[in-house]
Design an enzyme around this catalytic site. Structure first.
Site, mmCIF file in Angstrom:
data_model
loop_
_atom_site.group_PDB
_atom_site.id
_atom_site.type_symbol
_atom_site.label_atom_id
_atom_site.label_comp_id
_atom_site.label_asym_id
_atom_site.label_seq_id
_atom_site.Cartn_x
_atom_site.Cartn_y
_atom_site.Cartn_z
ATOM 1 N N THR A 1 -3.614 6.907 -21.924
ATOM 2 C CA THR A 1 -3.365 5.554 -21.426
ATOM 3 C C THR A 1 -1.875 5.288 -21.635
ATOM 4 O O THR A 1 -1.200 6.022 -22.366
ATOM 5 C CB THR A 1 -4.142 4.489 -22.224
ATOM 6 O OG1 THR A 1 -3.679 4.528 -23.583
ATOM 7 C CG2 THR A 1 -5.638 4.746 -22.197
ATOM 8 N N ARG B 1 -1.157 -1.747 -18.850
ATOM 9 C CA ARG B 1 -2.463 -1.088 -18.845
ATOM 10 C C ARG B 1 -2.467 -0.044 -17.744
ATOM 11 O O ARG B 1 -2.224 -0.363 -16.583
ATOM 12 C CB ARG B 1 -3.588 -2.079 -18.540
ATOM 13 C CG ARG B 1 -3.645 -3.298 -19.407
ATOM 14 C CD ARG B 1 -5.004 -3.967 -19.318
ATOM 15 N NE ARG B 1 -5.935 -3.197 -20.121
ATOM 16 C CZ ARG B 1 -5.922 -3.168 -21.457
ATOM 17 N NH1 ARG B 1 -5.057 -3.861 -22.140
ATOM 18 N NH2 ARG B 1 -6.794 -2.441 -22.105
ATOM 19 N N TYR C 1 0.844 -1.189 0.000
ATOM 20 C CA TYR C 1 0.000 0.000 0.000
ATOM 21 C C TYR C 1 0.871 1.228 0.000
ATOM 22 O O TYR C 1 1.782 1.339 0.814
ATOM 23 C CB TYR C 1 -0.917 0.036 1.227
ATOM 24 C CG TYR C 1 -2.339 -0.240 0.828
ATOM 25 C CD1 TYR C 1 -3.037 0.677 0.054
ATOM 26 C CD2 TYR C 1 -2.973 -1.430 1.175
ATOM 27 C CE1 TYR C 1 -4.322 0.416 -0.364
ATOM 28 C CE2 TYR C 1 -4.266 -1.696 0.765
ATOM 29 C CZ TYR C 1 -4.936 -0.767 -0.013
ATOM 30 O OH TYR C 1 -6.208 -1.026 -0.435
ATOM 31 N N GLU D 1 -0.646 4.617 -0.520
ATOM 32 C CA GLU D 1 -1.542 5.772 -0.674
ATOM 33 C C GLU D 1 -0.774 7.059 -0.405
ATOM 34 O O GLU D 1 0.024 7.135 0.538
ATOM 35 C CB GLU D 1 -2.716 5.667 0.309
ATOM 36 C CG GLU D 1 -3.798 4.721 -0.162
ATOM 37 C CD GLU D 1 -4.954 4.624 0.832
ATOM 38 O OE1 GLU D 1 -4.909 5.278 1.882
ATOM 39 O OE2 GLU D 1 -5.905 3.881 0.527
ATOM 40 N N ASP E 1 -6.676 14.345 -24.909
ATOM 41 C CA ASP E 1 -6.645 12.945 -24.479
ATOM 42 C C ASP E 1 -5.936 12.167 -25.581
ATOM 43 O O ASP E 1 -6.533 11.830 -26.605
ATOM 44 C CB ASP E 1 -8.080 12.450 -24.274
ATOM 45 C CG ASP E 1 -8.138 10.971 -23.898
ATOM 46 O OD1 ASP E 1 -7.086 10.292 -23.989
ATOM 47 O OD2 ASP E 1 -9.226 10.497 -23.524
ATOM 48 N N LYS F 1 -1.438 1.685 -25.183
ATOM 49 C CA LYS F 1 -1.784 1.616 -26.609
ATOM 50 C C LYS F 1 -0.496 1.790 -27.423
ATOM 51 O O LYS F 1 0.390 0.966 -27.289
ATOM 52 C CB LYS F 1 -2.904 2.612 -26.907
ATOM 53 C CG LYS F 1 -4.177 2.266 -26.101
ATOM 54 C CD LYS F 1 -5.352 3.184 -26.347
ATOM 55 C CE LYS F 1 -6.515 2.824 -25.431
ATOM 56 N NZ LYS F 1 -7.655 3.755 -25.567
#
Ligand SMILES: *Cc1c(COP(=O)(O)O)cnc(C)c1O
Length: 419
Positions: free
Chosen positions: A228, A237, A56, A58, A202, A231
Site C-alpha cells: 500500500t 490511499r 480517463y 486507461e 507484501d 501506511k
C-alpha cells in the site's frame, strides 16, 4: 490551508463541510494508534484533490485509450521512476487502487486458478488477501497455511521450509498486518528456490521502513513486491506493485489493466508521485527511525505496566498487546471501545492462538506512524502508555475516560496535524 478548503466547501455544501470539519477536529484532538494509518502532508492531500481527478487515462504512459493524456503520462512516469528509486528496483506499476487490488493483480500475473499458495493466515497476523476463505485469494487458489512458532510467536523458517517441500506451492507470501519482527527475505527466497516457487513480499505495513533501510529491503530477494502507499509510506490511499523480472513486469501491467481495473485514479497517482518524492528526502529516514524508536519506547512502557507483548517486543512500527496478563476478563473489543471514548484510537486484534472470537479478541494492535508524524517522541510514549493503562485499568469508567479525553485534547494542541 485546511480553513480555506473548509470555507470553500461550506459555500458549496454545508452538510458535507460540517462532516469534514468534524473529521478534521477528530484527527486533531485524538491520538491515532492504528498501525496502518498515518497523516499525509497537505501537499499530498492537495495533489489527491486536484485536476487530475477529471481524466480517463486507461492504459499506460504512451499507450492510452483516451486523448489528452500528455500530463497524465508525465505524472505516472514520475511516480513510477520515484517508486523504482525509492525501493531500488527496475519496474513499478503505480495504478492499483489499494493494497488488496495490488495483490489480486499480482496473484493473477503469476498463478492460475487452483494453484497452491503458502501463506500466513489472518488469525496469525497475515492479511485477508493472502488466502482468507471468503476473499478472492481463498476462493480461487489452494491455500496452505504456515503458522508462527507457538512459543516465540515469531516466524518459524524450518516449518515454512518443511511445508514448502511437502506442498510444492507455486507462490510463497511473506509480509503481514500484525507482525512486529524483522522478516528474513533472504531466507524466504532460499526456501522458494528450493521448491521452485516464486516469492511475493507484501510490505503494505513496513514499506516506509523498507524504503529507508530501517527494515531490510525485500529486493533483490522477492520476485514480486506489493504494497500500500498509505501506511508507513505516508502517501495517499493506494497500491503499488514492483519487480525486477521483466517477464513478470509485463504480466503485472496486463493484469492491473485491463485484468482487474479500468481507469487509473490519476489524482491519486499524482499524490503518490508527491509522497514518493517526500519519502526520498533524508528527513523521511529520520522519521522512520523515530517511528521504530517510539514503538520500542511504548512497548517497554506497556510491559512495565504488566501487559504482555506478543513475541516479547517490536522491531518495527507496531506491537500486538496480549491484554490477559493485565486483566484476564479484558477483551480487545472492550478496550478499543473504551479507549475511543477517551480519545485513543486503535483496533482490537486477535493474538496468535487467540481463544476468543475475532469480534472479541484478547489483543490490541498499536502503532506509532501517525503519532510520530505529529512530532511525538520517545519521551511522550510514557504519557501515552499511562493513558492507555488508566483507561483499561479503570475498565472504561466513564469519569476516567472523560478525564483522559480532556487531557489528550489539551496535549494534542502541542502536536498539530501536518500543515
Ligand atoms: C493493509 C494491507 C493490505 C491491503 O490494503 P488495502 O489498501 O486496505 O486494500 C494488504 N496486505 C497487507 C499485509 C496489509 O497489511
Amino acid at each position: 490551508m485546511g480553513d480555506d478548503l473548509l470555507a470553500l466547501l461550506k459555500q458549496a455544501d454545508p452538510d458535507v463541510s460540517r462532516i469534514l470539519a468534524s473529521e478534521r477536529d477528530r484527527q486533531e484532538t485524538t491520538l491515532e494508534l492504528i498501525a496502518s494509518e498515518n497523516h499525509v502532508s497537505n501537499a499530498v492531500m492537495h495533489a489527491a484533490g486536484s485536476w487530475m481527478t477529471n481524466k480517463y487515462a486507461e492504459g499506460y504512459p504512451g499507450k492510452r485509450y483516451y486523448g489528452g493524456c500528455e500530463f497524465h503520462d508525465q505524472i505516472e512516469n514520475l511516480a513510477r521512476d520515484r517508486a523504482k528509486k525509492l525501493f531500488g528496483c527496475n519496474f513499478a506499476n503505480v495504478q492499483p487502487h489499494c493494497g488488496a487490488n495490488a495483490n489480486i493483480a499480482a496473484f493473477m500475473a503469476v498463478l492460475n486458478p487452483g494453484d497452491t499458495v503458502l501463506s500466513l493466515p489472518i488469525k496469525e497476523g497475515g492479511h485477508l488477501s493472502h488466502g482468507l476463505k471468503v476473499n478472492f485469494s481463498g476462493t480461487f487458489y489452494q491455500i496452505v497455511d504456515y503458522v508462527l512458532d507457538p512459543k516465540s510467536e515469531m516466524l518459524d523458517y524450518d516449518q515454512i521450509e518443511r511445508l514448502a517441500l511437502a506442498h510444492k506451492p507455486k507462490l510463497i507470501i511473506c509480509g503481514y498486518s500484525a507482525y512486529s519482527r524483522v522478516i528474513d527475505f533472504a531466507r524466504f527466497r532460499a526456501i522458494a528456490d528450493k521448491v521452485g516457487a516464486l516469492l511475493m513480499a507484501d510490505i503494505a505495513h513496513i514499506a516506509g521502513l523498507c524504503a529507508t533501510g530501517v527494515h531490510p529491503s525485500p529486493f533483490p530477494h522477492a520476485h514480486l513486491v506489493t504494497t500500500t502507499t498509505h501506511k508507513t509510506l505516508r502517501g495517499p490511499r493506494g497500491g503499488l506493485i514492483m519487480t525486477n523480472d521483466a517477464d513478470i513486469a509485463t504480466k503485472i501491467d496486463r493484469k492491473v489493466f485491463p485484468g482487474v481495473q479500468g481507469g487509473p485514479l490519476m489524482h491519486i497517482i499524482a499524490a503518490k508521485a508527491l509522497a514518493f518524492g517526500e519519502a526520498l528526502q533524508p528527513s523521511f529516514k529520520t522519521y522512520c527511525q523515530q517511528v521504530v524508536k517510539n514503538a520500542q519506547a511504548l512497548a517497554a512502557d506497556l510491559q512495565s505496566r504488566g501487559y504482555r507483548l506478543c513475541s516479547g517486543g517490536t522491531d518495527n512500527h507496531l506491537m500486538l498487546l496480549d491484554l490477559r496478563p493485565r486483566d484476564a476478563e479484558l477483551t480487545g473489543a472492550d478496550a478499543e471501545k473504551w479507549l475511543e471514548t477517551a480519545g485513543i484510537i486503535c483496533n482490537k486484534n486477535g493474538i496468535p492462538n487467540d481463544p476468543r472470537s475475532p469480534v472479541l479478541t484478547s489483543g490490541l494492535r498499536l502503532g506509532t506512524p501517525a503519532l510520530t508524524t505529529r512530532g511525538l517522541g520517545e519521551g511522550d510514549m510514557k504519557r501515552v502508555g499511562e493513558w492507555l493503562d488508566r483507561v483499561m485499568g479503570s475498565k472504561g469508567d466513564a469519569a476516567v475516560c472523560a478525564k483522559v479525553r480532556e487531557e489528550i485534547r489539551g496535549f494534542c494542541k502541542g502536536y498539530p496535524l501536518p500543515h
